[in-house]
Design a protein around this motif. Sequence first.
Motif, mmCIF file in Angstrom:
data_model
loop_
_atom_site.group_PDB
_atom_site.id
_atom_site.type_symbol
_atom_site.label_atom_id
_atom_site.label_comp_id
_atom_site.label_asym_id
_atom_site.label_seq_id
_atom_site.Cartn_x
_atom_site.Cartn_y
_atom_site.Cartn_z
ATOM 1 N N MET A 87 1.360 -49.199 -44.976
ATOM 2 C CA MET A 87 1.180 -50.442 -44.205
ATOM 3 C C MET A 87 2.461 -51.260 -44.106
ATOM 4 O O MET A 87 2.561 -52.170 -43.288
ATOM 5 C CB MET A 87 0.062 -51.279 -44.832
ATOM 6 C CG MET A 87 -1.311 -50.671 -44.648
ATOM 7 S SD MET A 87 -1.869 -50.750 -42.950
ATOM 8 C CE MET A 87 -2.295 -52.487 -42.869
ATOM 9 N N GLU A 88 3.447 -50.964 -44.969
ATOM 10 C CA GLU A 88 4.721 -51.687 -44.889
ATOM 11 C C GLU A 88 5.653 -51.107 -43.837
ATOM 12 O O GLU A 88 6.711 -51.680 -43.557
ATOM 13 C CB GLU A 88 5.402 -51.702 -46.258
ATOM 14 C CG GLU A 88 4.793 -52.770 -47.141
ATOM 15 C CD GLU A 88 5.275 -52.722 -48.577
ATOM 16 O OE1 GLU A 88 6.250 -51.997 -48.878
ATOM 17 O OE2 GLU A 88 4.660 -53.411 -49.402
ATOM 18 N N ALA A 89 5.293 -49.965 -43.246
ATOM 19 C CA ALA A 89 6.119 -49.426 -42.159
ATOM 20 C C ALA A 89 6.142 -50.434 -41.017
ATOM 21 O O ALA A 89 5.145 -51.119 -40.759
ATOM 22 C CB ALA A 89 5.536 -48.101 -41.686
ATOM 23 N N LYS A 90 7.287 -50.510 -40.343
ATOM 24 C CA LYS A 90 7.393 -51.524 -39.272
ATOM 25 C C LYS A 90 6.478 -51.170 -38.096
ATOM 26 O O LYS A 90 5.913 -52.038 -37.459
ATOM 27 C CB LYS A 90 8.844 -51.665 -38.829
ATOM 28 C CG LYS A 90 9.689 -52.256 -39.973
ATOM 29 C CD LYS A 90 11.179 -52.238 -39.702
ATOM 30 C CE LYS A 90 11.958 -52.619 -40.936
ATOM 31 N NZ LYS A 90 12.505 -51.492 -41.715
ATOM 32 N N ILE A 99 10.477 -48.029 -43.849
ATOM 33 C CA ILE A 99 10.177 -47.072 -42.770
ATOM 34 C C ILE A 99 10.058 -47.803 -41.433
ATOM 35 O O ILE A 99 9.328 -48.783 -41.322
ATOM 36 C CB ILE A 99 8.900 -46.284 -43.127
ATOM 37 C CG1 ILE A 99 9.203 -45.375 -44.334
ATOM 38 C CG2 ILE A 99 8.378 -45.486 -41.943
ATOM 39 C CD1 ILE A 99 8.003 -44.750 -44.992
ATOM 40 N N ASP A 100 10.818 -47.343 -40.446
ATOM 41 C CA ASP A 100 10.768 -47.970 -39.114
ATOM 42 C C ASP A 100 9.545 -47.507 -38.340
ATOM 43 O O ASP A 100 8.898 -48.290 -37.653
ATOM 44 C CB ASP A 100 12.024 -47.600 -38.306
ATOM 45 C CG ASP A 100 13.268 -48.238 -38.891
ATOM 46 O OD1 ASP A 100 13.283 -49.476 -39.004
ATOM 47 O OD2 ASP A 100 14.203 -47.508 -39.246
ATOM 48 N N LEU A 101 9.278 -46.214 -38.408
ATOM 49 C CA LEU A 101 8.148 -45.655 -37.644
ATOM 50 C C LEU A 101 7.463 -44.595 -38.501
ATOM 51 O O LEU A 101 8.096 -43.609 -38.901
ATOM 52 C CB LEU A 101 8.646 -45.022 -36.336
ATOM 53 C CG LEU A 101 7.582 -44.304 -35.490
ATOM 54 C CD1 LEU A 101 6.498 -45.261 -35.009
ATOM 55 C CD2 LEU A 101 8.233 -43.613 -34.275
ATOM 56 N N THR A 133 17.301 -44.486 -37.604
ATOM 57 C CA THR A 133 15.883 -44.764 -37.851
ATOM 58 C C THR A 133 15.405 -44.097 -39.147
ATOM 59 O O THR A 133 15.789 -42.968 -39.449
ATOM 60 C CB THR A 133 15.058 -44.215 -36.659
ATOM 61 O OG1 THR A 133 15.205 -45.102 -35.561
ATOM 62 C CG2 THR A 133 13.594 -44.075 -36.975
ATOM 63 N N VAL A 134 14.559 -44.814 -39.862
ATOM 64 C CA VAL A 134 13.866 -44.230 -41.012
ATOM 65 C C VAL A 134 12.469 -43.842 -40.523
ATOM 66 O O VAL A 134 11.672 -44.695 -40.152
ATOM 67 C CB VAL A 134 13.782 -45.229 -42.189
ATOM 68 C CG1 VAL A 134 13.085 -44.572 -43.384
ATOM 69 C CG2 VAL A 134 15.170 -45.733 -42.574
ATOM 70 N N LEU A 135 12.235 -42.532 -40.511
ATOM 71 C CA LEU A 135 10.962 -42.006 -39.996
ATOM 72 C C LEU A 135 10.061 -41.613 -41.156
ATOM 73 O O LEU A 135 10.513 -40.945 -42.095
ATOM 74 C CB LEU A 135 11.206 -40.733 -39.188
ATOM 75 C CG LEU A 135 11.622 -40.795 -37.721
ATOM 76 C CD1 LEU A 135 11.694 -39.360 -37.181
ATOM 77 C CD2 LEU A 135 10.643 -41.629 -36.905
ATOM 78 N N GLY A 136 8.797 -41.973 -41.075
ATOM 79 C CA GLY A 136 7.814 -41.460 -42.020
ATOM 80 C C GLY A 136 7.128 -40.273 -41.362
ATOM 81 O O GLY A 136 6.659 -40.384 -40.230
ATOM 82 N N LEU A 137 7.101 -39.139 -42.040
ATOM 83 C CA LEU A 137 6.586 -37.918 -41.403
ATOM 84 C C LEU A 137 5.317 -37.408 -42.083
ATOM 85 O O LEU A 137 5.122 -37.578 -43.282
ATOM 86 C CB LEU A 137 7.654 -36.828 -41.431
ATOM 87 C CG LEU A 137 8.933 -37.131 -40.645
ATOM 88 C CD1 LEU A 137 9.916 -35.969 -40.773
ATOM 89 C CD2 LEU A 137 8.633 -37.411 -39.178
#
Length: 258
Positions: free
Chosen positions: A187-190, A125-127, A30-34
């Motif tokens: 906004m492009e994060a899934k 980013i997935d989440l 997973t690609v996480l945005g933190l």
Amino acid sequence: MEIIIKSDYSEVSSDSAMIVANQIIAKPNTVLGLATGSTPLGLYKELIQLHLNEGLDFSNVITFNLDEYVGLSNDHPQSYNVFMRDNLFSKINIKKENIYIPNGNAPHDKECERYESLINRSGGIDLQILGIGSDGHIAFNEPSSSLGSRTRLKTLTQETVKDNARFFDNISDVPRFAITMGVGTIMEAKKILLIASGVSKTTPIRKAIEGPISSMCSASAIQMHPKTIVMVDEAAAKDLKEKDYYKWVYNNKKTLKN
Ligand code: PGA
């Protein structure tokens, strides 16, 4: 938007951590945005416990932080590099090379472009985990930020400087600039998971969820995102007009349950 109202900060922390953990279990790379700030601290503590006690595996997880101050060294105690190291990264099995935080000391135009292309190269980013500022910002997208904005240098408002002064010896030590992902980038994060707790978040949460979509509250852009969860406690939800409606859920018996 899925709006989930929990009784308090501790429930917001544990339940939001379960969402993140389930995402990692379903997709180990997973690609996480933190996010940084006080709000995600409880969520990070829960993730550390899930790693230590339940074996939640971060070895293939990739992370992108939302923002970093301009002008603080990477080892400055208030830099977001140090915040993330102390509150999460040093306590889980994430690989150093999978951690991305904007470099607030690099020439900013190039750094912003580089950061955007790193996100793209990772597959996106997935989440994305978000907090919300008292002025309604997400990341450092202060009022009047374009809702289509990309990663860029941003001037912090007086309100944000004041809010963040609690972490510094003196308000004059708080940086006035930051590199931040843009609203368009976020906004492009899934999927998006926005968490908020406490009375200081009552007004920004009301504006973000039930107010008009406006650059004056960049968090309101999430109304346009197809997969957003907003998890708040009762205090932050206090002024939501449709608070009771949000509490009704469709359960597996195909009945409504409050
Ligand atoms: P906080 O900050 O979690 O420290 O309240 C949130 C934000 O400014 O995004």
